[in-house]
Design a protein around this motif. Sequence first.
Motif, PDB file in Angstrom:
ATOM      1  N   MET A 141       0.863  -1.189   0.000  1.00 55.91           N
ATOM      2  CA  MET A 141       0.000   0.000   0.000  1.00 55.91           C
ATOM      3  C   MET A 141       0.889   1.224   0.000  1.00 55.91           C
ATOM      4  N   SER A 142       0.610   2.160  -0.894  1.00 56.83           N
ATOM      5  CA  SER A 142       1.450   3.354  -1.032  1.00 56.83           C
ATOM      6  C   SER A 142       1.262   4.304   0.147  1.00 56.83           C
ATOM      7  N   ASN A 143       2.368   4.816   0.657  1.00 55.91           N
ATOM      8  CA  ASN A 143       2.301   5.790   1.739  1.00 55.91           C
ATOM      9  C   ASN A 143       1.940   7.186   1.232  1.00 55.91           C
ATOM     10  N   VAL A 144       1.964   7.401  -0.077  1.00 57.40           N
ATOM     11  CA  VAL A 144       1.663   8.709  -0.658  1.00 57.40           C
ATOM     12  C   VAL A 144       0.232   8.782  -1.167  1.00 57.40           C
ATOM     13  N   THR A 145      -0.163   7.811  -1.952  1.00 58.69           N
ATOM     14  CA  THR A 145      -1.467   7.849  -2.614  1.00 58.69           C
ATOM     15  C   THR A 145      -2.513   6.967  -1.949  1.00 58.69           C
ATOM     16  N   GLY A 146      -2.095   6.048  -1.088  1.00 58.52           N
ATOM     17  CA  GLY A 146      -3.027   5.092  -0.503  1.00 58.52           C
ATOM     18  C   GLY A 146      -3.369   3.936  -1.420  1.00 58.52           C
ATOM     19  N   THR A 147      -2.778   3.900  -2.620  1.00 56.68           N
ATOM     20  CA  THR A 147      -3.037   2.805  -3.557  1.00 56.68           C
ATOM     21  C   THR A 147      -2.743   1.464  -2.904  1.00 56.68           C
ATOM     22  N   ILE A 148      -3.700   0.555  -2.987  1.00 54.37           N
ATOM     23  CA  ILE A 148      -3.517  -0.805  -2.484  1.00 54.37           C
ATOM     24  C   ILE A 148      -3.223  -1.699  -3.679  1.00 54.37           C
ATOM     25  N   GLY A 189       6.447  -1.072  13.668  1.00 54.35           N
ATOM     26  CA  GLY A 189       5.571  -0.953  14.823  1.00 54.35           C
ATOM     27  C   GLY A 189       4.979   0.418  15.041  1.00 54.35           C
ATOM     28  N   HIS A 190       5.727   1.470  14.735  1.00 53.80           N
ATOM     29  CA  HIS A 190       5.284   2.804  15.139  1.00 53.80           C
ATOM     30  C   HIS A 190       4.075   3.293  14.345  1.00 53.80           C
ATOM     31  N   LYS A 191       3.837   2.738  13.167  1.00 54.83           N
ATOM     32  CA  LYS A 191       2.619   3.075  12.422  1.00 54.83           C
ATOM     33  C   LYS A 191       1.430   2.241  12.887  1.00 54.83           C
ATOM     34  N   LEU A 192       1.701   1.209  13.659  1.00 55.74           N
ATOM     35  CA  LEU A 192       0.701   0.227  14.082  1.00 55.74           C
ATOM     36  C   LEU A 192       0.283   0.466  15.539  1.00 55.74           C
ATOM     37  N   TYR A 193       0.363   1.724  15.986  1.00 53.27           N
ATOM     38  CA  TYR A 193       0.001   2.094  17.350  1.00 53.27           C
ATOM     39  C   TYR A 193       0.981   1.526  18.376  1.00 53.27           C
ATOM     40  N   SER A 244       4.350  -1.678   5.356  1.00 52.17           N
ATOM     41  CA  SER A 244       4.390  -0.622   6.365  1.00 52.17           C
ATOM     42  C   SER A 244       3.040   0.051   6.544  1.00 52.17           C
ATOM     43  N   GLN A 245       2.299   0.258   5.445  1.00 48.69           N
ATOM     44  CA  GLN A 245       0.969   0.850   5.528  1.00 48.69           C
ATOM     45  C   GLN A 245      -0.127  -0.212   5.595  1.00 48.69           C
ATOM     46  N   SER A 246       0.001  -1.258   4.815  1.00 47.23           N
ATOM     47  CA  SER A 246      -1.089  -2.234   4.725  1.00 47.23           C
ATOM     48  C   SER A 246      -1.314  -2.977   6.032  1.00 47.23           C
ATOM     49  N   ALA A 247      -0.258  -3.229   6.791  1.00 43.19           N
ATOM     50  CA  ALA A 247      -0.425  -3.954   8.051  1.00 43.19           C
ATOM     51  C   ALA A 247      -1.291  -3.182   9.031  1.00 43.19           C
ATOM     52  N   VAL A 248      -1.328  -1.869   8.883  1.00 43.26           N
ATOM     53  CA  VAL A 248      -2.138  -1.026   9.760  1.00 43.26           C
ATOM     54  C   VAL A 248      -3.597  -1.043   9.331  1.00 43.26           C
TER      55      VAL A 248
END
Length: 413
Positions: free
Chosen positions: A180-187, A231-235, A209-213
Motif C-alpha cells: 500500500m502506497s504511503n503517498v497515494t493510498g493505492t492498495i 511498529g510505530h505506524k501500528l500504534y 508498512s501501511q497495509s499492516a495497519v
Amino acid sequence: MTAQSAIKAPLNIDAIRAEFPILQREINGYPLRYLDNAASAQKPEFVIESIAGVYRASYANVHRGLHTLANETTEEFEKSREDVRRFLNAPRSEEIVFTRGSTEAINLVAHSFGQLLQQGDEIIISQMEHHSNIVPWRLLADSKGLNLRWAPVTDSGELDYPQLADMVNERTRLIAISHMSNVTGTINDAARIVEIARSRSVPVLLDGSQSAVHLPVDVQALDCDFFVFTGHKLYGPSGIGALYAKGDWLDRLPPYMGGGEMIADVYEDRVTFADVPHKFEAGTPAIADAIGLGAAIRWLERHDRMAVLEHERALMDRAMAGLAEIDGLRVVGTAQDKGAIISFTLDGAHPHDVAQILDKYGVAVRAGHHCAQPLMRRMGVSSTARASFAIYNTIEEADAFVDALKKARDFLI
C-alpha cells in the motif's frame, strides 16, 4: 478462525479515543486533530503501560538467563513474536525476525538475499516505492553490478500490471513492491503481483508498512516470500518492526549482522550460527519495544479489522467530498479502493505553508516528498501535503481539516 476474523463488537470511537492520552491535547487553542498517521500513529495507554511495565517490574536481557527476571522478560519477548506470527497468520514463529522497522527488514533481505546474486541479475521495484524500498536495492545493484528496474505507475497512481508482467524475464531475481502506497493510498493487488512472479519462479517482497495497519494481512493467502512492517505506524513503539520470511528462506540466507545472540559457537577459526530466527537478531534486541509491539497487536486485534477499514474510508470519503469544493486543489493518487490517505496540492501555495497554517487550527498533516521522490516526479509534483486517517479519527476531524484548508487557501491565494 483467526483473531483477525473473530466477530467483535462495533467500533466505539469515543471509547477508543479515550485510550489515547495525547488526543486530549490542544494545539494553538484548538483540539488536536492528528492526521499524520501514515508517518506515525499515536499510542494507546495499553501499549504505553506495557512498555513501562517492563522497566518497572521485570526488565532483564533476554535468552540464556538463569534468573527469574531474565526468564520473565524472555517469555514476554517471545510471546510478542507469537503475536506477530498470529497477526500475519504466518505458519511458524521461526519465520518472524524482529528488526528496528521496515527499513532494517528490507536492508536485511537486500544484504542477505543479495549475496546470492550475480552481476547482470535484475531486481524489480516500482515507481511508487518509499525510499526504504529503493535505496537498499540501489546500493546492492551498484555494489554487485545488478540491474534495478522500475515498474511504472499510471496517472491515477496505480501499478501498471501489464508492464510489470512484461518486465519479468530469466534474469529477474526478486520483485519488491509496496503493498500500500504511503503517498497515494493505492492498495496493490498482491495476488496479481505474486501470480506474475510465480510464472518465472521469482520471489516477492511486500512492503507492508501501511497495509499492516489498515488491512487484514494473511501472508499465507498472499503467498509472498517476504513481508515487512513497522511498529510505530501500528500504534506501537518506534524502533521495532518485523520481517516474515516464508518457508526455509531464513535457513538459506546468510546472516545480516554478526555479534552476540546470533551464534551457536565461536572459535578462533570459525563461527557457527544460532537457529532461525535468532541467526538474524545480532546483539541485545529492543526488548521493551518488542513487547510493546506485541501489546499493540493485541490491542488492535480487539477491533474488527474490516470495521476499522470501513471507518477510515468513510473519513476519507467525507474529506474528499469537502476537498472537491476547493478551487485549485488537486488530489494526487485516485486509485479505486485506496486506503485512507489523501495527498494533495493547492495551486499557488507550497505544501509546507499549507501544513503550517493547518497547524494553527490544530490540524496535523505532513508536507514534503514523503520519502517517495520518484513517485513525486512521476506525478508531476515536487511535494504534496498529506492527510492520513486512523482508527481514532472522527467525522468532525475530517470536517475540521477541510474547514482549515479553506482558510489556508483564502490566506495563501
